[in-house]
Design a protein around this motif. Structure first.
Motif, PDB file in Angstrom:
ATOM      1  N   ALA A 235       0.771  -1.318  -0.153  1.00 45.14           N
ATOM      2  CA  ALA A 235      -0.047  -0.098  -0.036  1.00 45.14           C
ATOM      3  C   ALA A 235       0.752   1.266   0.059  1.00 45.14           C
ATOM      4  O   ALA A 235       0.751   2.366  -0.743  1.00 45.14           O
ATOM      5  N   VAL A 236       2.116   1.332   0.863  1.00 46.91           N
ATOM      6  CA  VAL A 236       2.899   2.306   0.659  1.00 46.91           C
ATOM      7  C   VAL A 236       3.468   2.674  -0.413  1.00 46.91           C
ATOM      8  O   VAL A 236       3.580   3.775  -1.003  1.00 46.91           O
ATOM      9  N   ALA A 237       3.969   1.411  -1.223  1.00 50.88           N
ATOM     10  CA  ALA A 237       4.670   1.515  -2.695  1.00 50.88           C
ATOM     11  C   ALA A 237       3.786   2.188  -3.387  1.00 50.88           C
ATOM     12  O   ALA A 237       3.960   2.847  -4.317  1.00 50.88           O
ATOM     13  N   GLU A 238       2.340   1.863  -3.477  1.00 48.68           N
ATOM     14  CA  GLU A 238       1.414   2.302  -4.352  1.00 48.68           C
ATOM     15  C   GLU A 238       1.279   3.951  -4.271  1.00 48.68           C
ATOM     16  O   GLU A 238       1.042   4.512  -5.342  1.00 48.68           O
ATOM     17  N   ARG A 239       1.149   4.192  -2.805  1.00 48.29           N
ATOM     18  CA  ARG A 239       1.059   5.728  -2.857  1.00 48.29           C
ATOM     19  C   ARG A 239       2.223   6.255  -3.329  1.00 48.29           C
ATOM     20  O   ARG A 239       2.231   7.435  -3.868  1.00 48.29           O
TER      21      ARG A 239
END
Length: 769
Positions: A235-239
């Motif tokens: 999720a962090v990588a997507e943001r």
């Protein structure tokens, strides 16, 4: 019935409880939100401190490596192919590499690689590059375009480690040239990730804070944490992949069914991301004490509100309860049952007050109506001659009649004609009542009595303080003119007003009203829409004897027009009759007697035809209305519409039926007696009608003259005889009563274009064929 008390108590409770509950919920929400915000702010500050500390250590190592790579010793070694005999030089290089160690972090291993001379020097020994286990790894580093590189991942076992471990590797190309993939050598410094982790102080939730590399892997956490936070890392990588996103932020998500808050901060130095995962449940535990305290405070407030509402509601209800008891006593049980059960005490009180107000208004209206009726009744008795001077003195103060007058007068208004208006005859009484309302508005109450309707007239008794006869007459004329003008404007009516002579005593009112009616009869001569004073009519020269011979002539002409069914001629002759009748200087009532005589003469004409009089005058009040006609237009309309039209219609229907019967009888006589001597005179004797009358009827109904129809029928019978008998032509002519055969033959040929002999001859030829 305590509905209002319950509503008052409910309103008080709601008014006290809602603010308390809302304040408690709001305070709890604000407090818990503040705690959660503070915790997140603390974690974000910790992430910033962690980033600053880690980058400070890495930059320190990078600085030391750069100094070593730029030293003259390392630059000289890039051009030397060391062997075992170069022990002193190798030791100097090893000593310089040992100096890379710092107090913050321990360097696990360092490598000085000479790609051109094919040797590798670490902290332990010097080896040929071709014999070194990680030579492919070093060659891969050399191919990267950047001069200084940072790598994370598992370091393979090459004698330094018993087994592969998670490490951080810095690669420094020699010499430092931008964007080169063919350096002379490499300075590789390797640090075990645990060394960096040990150098940091994780004061806040060690198990929920870690560092991600550029590939999204946790470089400082345990294997268990890596598996647990794999969804968080994704999720962090997507943001961070979103170019419009900020390098730091926070969001909520669920991890293994538990809601958590994820805080992250990305570094531009080496593209590492610092992540902190905070449990929302743990945060809520911190606010549990606040919730308990808020509930206790709200409970105390609610208890106080309840007691205050009970006490205050009963105190406020006490006067309403007293009013309710009074209203129940006034209304009784039947009144209470008329109120719906769902309504409260105030509704009951309101209904009782409205009932009292309605009753009072009804009584006042009845009293006002009775007072108005009493005033009208008094005026009626006054015009009937049943009021004395003493009665007036007694009632004048009671009914507020005019006082202080010196002269009185009567104004009588009559409607001239309703035929040319939008009203019907049935509206006359209502229109006179409307005129009475107009009089009340036009003439002040101080100078008049109550206007009334009497004998198809609107009558008003007026007073004046004038004494001069001409001034009094002028004043009465002005009042009559105002009444007439307003009646014509408001109701669009043609009216006339009669004015009596001024008088002094109320007992003369009856005589004054008669004078008004007499004055209004002058409309027959003067025409409609007038204001006439009785004195002007009474002072006219006396009437002389009227000659009636001309009227009798017009009467006979009118009877003839009616008998001949000619409505236009009848209306024209009656107009001449009215001109001769009304413009004579005779008695005003004389025209009524002559009109009644004319009606009697015309109805006699109807009776002569065997028709009942009531079939003409179907309206029972028609003759009564005739005596009430006051204008020439009304008389003309009554005779043309009420008498002439129904008479002509009935006589026409009667004549049509009679003509058909007479024509049928004449046709039947011709068909039965064609072989006899038959003439119109003989038929008139049989039917008892004049020959000329029979001839006209026959021509009208059959369409041809009597003689022509007789000849045509005889020729048809002659044709039948020629076809069916053996009679000679002369015998047939004699049988049909022709004077000679020649006239018979001429008549036959005129109709059939062939002689009787030729017709019989053609019939014989057809039969032989």
């Amino acid at each position: 019935m305590r509905n209002y008390l319950l509503r008052l108590l409910s309103y008080s409770l709601i008014l006290g409880i809602l603010p308390s509950v809302l304040i408690g919920i709001l305070s709890y929400s604000i407090a818990s939100g503040d705690i959660e915000k503070k915790v997140k702010d603390v974690n974000m500050q910790w992430l910033a401190q962690t980033q600053l500390r880690v980058e400070q250590m890495l930059k320190s190592i990078e600085k030391s490596a750069t100094q070593l790579a730029n030293s003259s010793l390392v630059k000289a070694s890039m051009n030397i192919n060391y062997g075992s005999e170069d022990f002193e030089s190798v030791r100097e290089l090893s000593k310089e590499m040992y100096n890379l160690q710092s107090s913050d972090v321990v360097i696990t291993q360092a490598y000085l690689v000479n790609l051109n001379k094919n040797w590798v020097l670490n902290l332990n020994a010097l080896k040929p590059l071709s014999q070194f286990e990680n030579q492919e790894e070093f060659r891969r580093y050399a191919k990267e375009p950047k001069s200084i590189l940072w790598y994370t991942g598992l370091a393979s076992s090459n004698g330094d480690f018993a087994e592969p471990v998670q490490s951080v590797t810095m690669v420094h190309k020699i010499p430092i040239l931008p964007q080169t993939n063919q350096p002379q050598g490499l300075l590789v410094i390797r640090i075990v990730s645990s060394e960096i982790k040990n150098a940091l102080t994780f004061t806040n939730a060690q198990n929920s804070s870690y560092v991600m590399d550029r590939s999204g892997a946790d470089i400082l956490g345990t294997e268990t944490n890596r598996d647990s936070y794999r969804e968080v890392n994704r999720a962090v990588a997507e943001r961070l992949a979103d170019r419009s996103a900020q390098p730091s932020g926070l969001f909520n998500m669920k991890v293994d069914g538990e809601e958590v808050a994820v805080l992250y901060r990305a570094s531009a130095f080496n593209r590492w991301t610092y992540v902190s995962v905070v449990s929302i449940g743990e945060l809520k535990k911190e606010t549990q004490k606040i919730a308990e305290l808020t509930v206790m405070v709200c409970a105390v407030i609610l208890l106080v509100v309840l007691l205050a509402a009970l006490y205050g509601s009963r105190r406020m209800y006490r006067p309403i309860g007293h009013l309710f008891e009074v209203a129940r006593g006034l209304g009784g049980h039947g009144h209470e049952q008329s109120i719906p059960s769902k309504r409260d005490e105030l509704a009951f009180i309101k209904h009782s007050m409205e009932s009292l107000a309605v009753s009072r208004e009804r009584v006042e209206q009845q009293l006002l109506g009775q007072a108005s009726h009493l005033k009208d009744f008094f005026v009626f008795k006054l015009f009937a001659g049943q009021i004395t001077e003493n009665d007036y003195m007694y009632r004048s103060a009671m009914h507020d009649f005019p006082a202080g007058w010196k002269r009185l007068g009567v104004l009588a208004l009559q409607i001239d004609n309703l035929q040319a208006t939008r009203y019907e005859e049935e509206d006359r009484e209502l229109l006179l009542y409307a005129v009475g309302n107009i009089v009340q508005e036009v003439i002040p109450a101080s100078v008049r009595f109550a206007p009334i309707t009497l004998n198809q007239s609107q009558v008003t008794l007026v007073v004046t303080d004038l004494e001069e006869p001409e001034a009094v007459q002028r004043r009465f004329y002005e009042l009559a003119e105002a009444i007439k003008r307003n009646a014509e404007q408001v109701l669009q009516l043609n009216v006339s007003v009669g004015i009596s002579n001024p008088f002094l005593h109320l007992t003369d009112t009856v005589q004054a009203f008669g004078e008004c009616l007499t004055a209004l009869q002058a409309r027959i001569k003067l025409g409609p829409e007038i204001i006439v004073h009785y004195g002007d009519v009474a002072n006219s020269p006396g009437a002389e004897h009227v000659e009636y011979s001309h009227l009798k002539v017009l009467e006979e002409r009118l009877v003839y027009a009616i008998r001949e069914l000619q409505p236009e001629q009848a209306a024209d002759v009656f107009g001449q009759y009215l001109n001769a009748l009304l413009y004579k200087d005779g008695c005003l009532q004389e025209h009524q007697m002559l009109l009644l005589q004319l009606v009697s003469r015309l109805l006699q004409l109807v009776q002569e035809q065997g028709i009942r009089v009531n079939s003409v005058l179907a309206d029972a009040g028609a003759m009564k209305r005739l005596l009430q006609l006051q204008t020439r237009e009304e008389i003309m309309h009554w005779f043309t519409c009420k008498l002439f039209k129904p008479m002509i219609r009935i006589l026409s229907e009667k004549a049509d039926s009679q003509f058909v019967k007479i024509a049928d009888r004449l046709v039947k006589l011709i068909q039965e007696q064609y072989d006899r001597e038959i003439t119109l005179e003989s038929c008139s004797q049989l039917l008892n009608y004049h020959p000329v009358y029979l001839s006209r009827i026959f021509k009208r109904e059959i369409g041809v003259p009597f003689s022509e129809y007789l000849m045509d029928y005889r020729m048809k019978m002659a044709k039948v005889m020629l076809e069916t008998t053996e009679l000679k032509v002369s015998e047939i002519s004699e049988k049909l009563h022709y004077n000679n055969v020649s006239s018979f033959i001429r008549g036959y040929k005129k109709i059939y274009n062939i002689t009787p002999g030729q017709y019989r001859e053609s019939m014989s030829k057809e039969s032989t064929v």
